[in-house]
Scaffold this motif. Sequence first.
Motif, mmCIF file in Angstrom:
data_model
loop_
_atom_site.group_PDB
_atom_site.id
_atom_site.type_symbol
_atom_site.label_atom_id
_atom_site.label_comp_id
_atom_site.label_asym_id
_atom_site.label_seq_id
_atom_site.Cartn_x
_atom_site.Cartn_y
_atom_site.Cartn_z
ATOM 1 N N VAL A 119 0.901 -1.280 0.167
ATOM 2 C CA VAL A 119 -0.081 0.026 -0.128
ATOM 3 C C VAL A 119 1.109 1.323 0.071
ATOM 4 C CG1 VAL A 119 -1.569 1.255 1.203
ATOM 5 C CG2 VAL A 119 -2.000 -1.300 1.140
ATOM 6 N N ILE A 120 0.390 2.220 -0.726
ATOM 7 C CA ILE A 120 1.356 3.458 -0.841
ATOM 8 C C ILE A 120 0.463 4.816 -0.480
ATOM 9 C CG2 ILE A 120 2.808 2.531 -2.968
ATOM 10 C CD1 ILE A 120 0.644 3.838 -4.874
ATOM 11 N N THR A 121 1.328 5.793 -0.617
ATOM 12 C CA THR A 121 0.944 7.033 -0.082
ATOM 13 C C THR A 121 1.099 8.106 -1.337
ATOM 14 O OG1 THR A 121 2.820 7.707 1.097
ATOM 15 C CG2 THR A 121 1.241 6.405 2.394
ATOM 16 N N ILE A 122 0.564 9.419 -0.836
ATOM 17 C CA ILE A 122 0.976 10.445 -1.627
ATOM 18 C C ILE A 122 2.343 10.774 -1.670
ATOM 19 C CG2 ILE A 122 0.437 12.604 -2.438
ATOM 20 C CD1 ILE A 122 -1.947 11.233 -3.292
ATOM 21 N N ALA A 123 2.786 10.680 -0.405
ATOM 22 C CA ALA A 123 4.374 10.882 -0.032
ATOM 23 C C ALA A 123 5.158 9.836 -0.921
ATOM 24 C CB ALA A 123 4.420 11.169 1.436
ATOM 25 N N HIS A 185 -14.948 7.079 -2.933
ATOM 26 C CA HIS A 185 -13.884 6.181 -3.422
ATOM 27 C C HIS A 185 -14.187 4.766 -2.797
ATOM 28 C CE1 HIS A 185 -10.303 8.999 -3.929
ATOM 29 N NE2 HIS A 185 -11.028 9.080 -4.958
ATOM 30 N N GLU A 186 -14.751 4.525 -1.425
ATOM 31 C CA GLU A 186 -14.970 3.381 -0.910
ATOM 32 C C GLU A 186 -16.081 2.920 -1.755
ATOM 33 O OE1 GLU A 186 -15.298 -0.152 1.633
ATOM 34 O OE2 GLU A 186 -13.625 1.372 0.721
ATOM 35 N N VAL A 187 -17.080 3.526 -2.386
ATOM 36 C CA VAL A 187 -18.349 3.015 -3.390
ATOM 37 C C VAL A 187 -17.317 2.125 -4.411
ATOM 38 C CG1 VAL A 187 -20.080 3.540 -4.753
ATOM 39 C CG2 VAL A 187 -19.946 4.498 -2.371
ATOM 40 N N TYR A 276 -5.401 0.764 -5.459
ATOM 41 C CA TYR A 276 -4.189 1.528 -4.706
ATOM 42 C C TYR A 276 -4.034 3.043 -4.789
ATOM 43 C CZ TYR A 276 -1.915 -3.031 -3.561
ATOM 44 O OH TYR A 276 -1.559 -4.388 -3.240
ATOM 45 N N ILE A 277 -4.431 3.617 -5.845
ATOM 46 C CA ILE A 277 -4.406 5.280 -5.988
ATOM 47 C C ILE A 277 -5.341 5.699 -5.149
ATOM 48 C CG2 ILE A 277 -4.252 7.026 -7.397
ATOM 49 C CD1 ILE A 277 -3.111 5.397 -9.502
ATOM 50 N N THR A 278 -6.666 5.427 -5.310
ATOM 51 C CA THR A 278 -7.466 5.829 -4.303
ATOM 52 C C THR A 278 -7.238 5.697 -2.723
ATOM 53 O OG1 THR A 278 -9.029 4.037 -4.321
ATOM 54 C CG2 THR A 278 -9.583 5.653 -6.091
ATOM 55 N N ARG A 279 -6.690 4.378 -2.465
ATOM 56 C CA ARG A 279 -6.515 4.494 -0.846
ATOM 57 C C ARG A 279 -5.488 5.405 -0.562
ATOM 58 N NH1 ARG A 279 -9.114 3.623 2.927
ATOM 59 N NH2 ARG A 279 -9.486 1.169 2.735
#
Length: 365
Positions: A119-123, A185-187, A276-279
């Motif tokens: 799992v990734i982040t914006i950073a 995003h969850e939808v 992944y990107i929405t998370r």
Amino acid sequence: MNGDRGAAGTVASLGELGLDSGETLPALDVAYETYGTLNEDRSNAVLICHALTMDQYAASTHPVTGKPGWWLGMIGPGKPIDTNRAFVICSNVLGSCLGTSGPTSMAPDGAPWAMRFPVITIADMVRAQAKLIDHLGIDRLHAVVGGSMGGMQVLNWDALYPERLDNAVVIASAARHSAQNIAFHEVGRQAIMADPNWNGGDYHRGEAPSAGLAVARMAAHITYLSEAGLTEKFGRRLQDRDAKSFGFDADFQVESYLRHQGIAFVDRFDANSYLYITRAMDYFDLAEAHGGKLAAAFEGTSTRFCVVSFDTDWLYPTSESREIVHALNAAGAEVSFVELSSPFGHDAFLLESPELNRIVAGFLG
């Protein structure tokens, strides 16, 4: 200076990447496009950060769809981001599916990462971009520019590397993802994971979860528009018929439009990448990463900021841009702010806008 050229454009192999999750990506590839020429002292580089469903083809033809670049009105000779003067770089974000490492990439065992990808982040996306900038031999960026999720990356660039950029342009964005946006995003994620073809993310040997991804795109696309824009463009007009069908086909033009958006999207994007990107966007909260104080993220920065919002954008409303501006003011940063009027909602930053073009050209010029 360049990496290998392939179907995803130019791809640079950049070694390991440490992630916010504590995991390490063993081999980072970043796909990117460049426009213009890097000057002798390497001081004219401008990095473009793209939004959720965009890619590195900001001003060049997309290899899958054949469509022109998604920001062709902004980037090019004599345009606001003028490639006669600037060396423009746009890379595909970490976790995506157009050549940069993500769930579609091959893991060390030779099979696609799929849901084994960390799992990734914006950073994390920004750190991957910084490794690319290092690879290109550039110490300092003249500007980093982005809208929507791209604006989040711009903010994180200054928080992580304030000594490496002179100017920052943040358009239609926010310093954290709201509860409402997390809910949308969850939808979308649940639509993907409910598709029988998703198969726990392991669908690379069979049919992709296209129906679920199309529904996710349809739901998200509504948030990119405005009620006034939808009413003006579609209203309650029927689609290719004189009367209601009294069934569940696409009676209304707006239904047909959304179905088209969903179907077209699955041809160019990967379902796991969408997860992944929405998370990563949902996890984004720049204040949380700096002791709960947004101003602390910009403390001591010498970067000049330009922040732009649109009055009909309800995904990232003007109030969230003002929050960024107030934090920059509190940190003593130099910042310009403008709210533009547009009937097109959040998507206004992607559409032809003489006012936005004038602002960006003036700020960077």
